[in-house]
Enzyme design. Structure first.
Site, mmCIF file in Angstrom:
data_model
loop_
_atom_site.group_PDB
_atom_site.id
_atom_site.type_symbol
_atom_site.label_atom_id
_atom_site.label_comp_id
_atom_site.label_asym_id
_atom_site.label_seq_id
_atom_site.Cartn_x
_atom_site.Cartn_y
_atom_site.Cartn_z
ATOM 1 N N HIS A 257 -11.930 -18.125 -15.187
ATOM 2 C CA HIS A 257 -11.381 -16.771 -15.093
ATOM 3 C C HIS A 257 -11.395 -16.096 -16.465
ATOM 4 O O HIS A 257 -11.328 -16.753 -17.494
ATOM 5 C CB HIS A 257 -9.957 -16.802 -14.535
ATOM 6 C CG HIS A 257 -8.965 -17.401 -15.464
ATOM 7 N ND1 HIS A 257 -8.844 -18.766 -15.628
ATOM 8 C CD2 HIS A 257 -8.072 -16.833 -16.320
ATOM 9 C CE1 HIS A 257 -7.897 -19.004 -16.525
ATOM 10 N NE2 HIS A 257 -7.426 -17.853 -16.967
ATOM 11 N N HIS B 263 -13.029 -13.456 -22.421
ATOM 12 C CA HIS B 263 -13.715 -14.734 -22.599
ATOM 13 C C HIS B 263 -13.268 -15.689 -21.493
ATOM 14 O O HIS B 263 -12.259 -15.457 -20.833
ATOM 15 C CB HIS B 263 -13.375 -15.344 -23.967
ATOM 16 C CG HIS B 263 -11.902 -15.511 -24.170
ATOM 17 N ND1 HIS B 263 -11.139 -14.582 -24.835
ATOM 18 C CD2 HIS B 263 -11.047 -16.477 -23.764
ATOM 19 C CE1 HIS B 263 -9.873 -14.973 -24.838
ATOM 20 N NE2 HIS B 263 -9.788 -16.119 -24.187
#
Length: 186
Positions: free
Chosen positions: A123, A39
């Site tokens: 990220h 995620h």
């Protein structure tokens, strides 16, 4: 409960990344994150008092409503020092950063003590290690990775359940406790 706001990639994006990661060299010092944990964290809140949850949920709903859906794709990779490897993002990064800012502000206004604010780096963590590891082979292999574009249409509030069994290799479990459509959609 331990919470964070996130953008969750769709199954197709996870499948593409899984194939790219599967081709990487093995190194037992790296602890790979599970796909269920892939995620983009927007705002990490840590332990949140149950009393602030109603206000937090409402503020996150408003943050989502004020953000239009946007395009994103998994793209390349990067690292934090020599102890974390991640997949990056490309596309409408300004919109992703704005959603992160809004999620952070929502948490602060709801009374959640947040870490010092810093610029958001999109990220998706792939692996961590306790000791220094030469990440160059992974960076070279994943650097050209280009996932398929998808439309981000939702902001999720995710609960992180940390391992408690003491079993080596056990990973955190993630549970979406609430989600809101971007742009105020139904």
């Amino acid at each position: 409960m331990r919470l964070f706001a996130a953008v969750l990639p769709p199954a197709r994006a996870v499948d593409e990344l899984r194939e790219a990661v599967r081709a990487l060299p093995a190194d037992g010092r790296l602890r790979w994150t599970g796909e269920a944990g892939w995620h983009f964290t927007l705002a990490f809140m840590g332990e949140v008092d149950d009393r602030v949850l109603p206000d937090l949920r409402e503020r996150l709903r408003r943050a989502a409503a004020h953000t239009d859906p946007f395009g994103l794709r998994l793209h390349g990779c990067g690292h934090f020092g020599d102890r974390a490897l991640w997949a990056g993002a490309a596309g409408e990064l300004d919109s992703l950063r704005m959603l992160a800012e809004r999620a952070d502000a929502a948490a602060r206004r709801a009374g959640v003590p947040m870490e010092q604010h810093r610029r958001y780096t999109p990220h998706l963590t792939l692996a961590r290690c306790r000791e220094a590891v030469d990440l160059r082979p992974y960076l070279e292999a994943l650097g050209p990775f280009e996932g398929t574009r998808w439309q981000v249409g939702e902001l999720s509030l995710v609960r992180s359940n940390l391992p408690v069994s003491g079993v080596p290799g056990e990973r955190p479990r993630y549970e979406v406790v609430a989600a809101w459509p971007l742009g105020g959609g139904a």
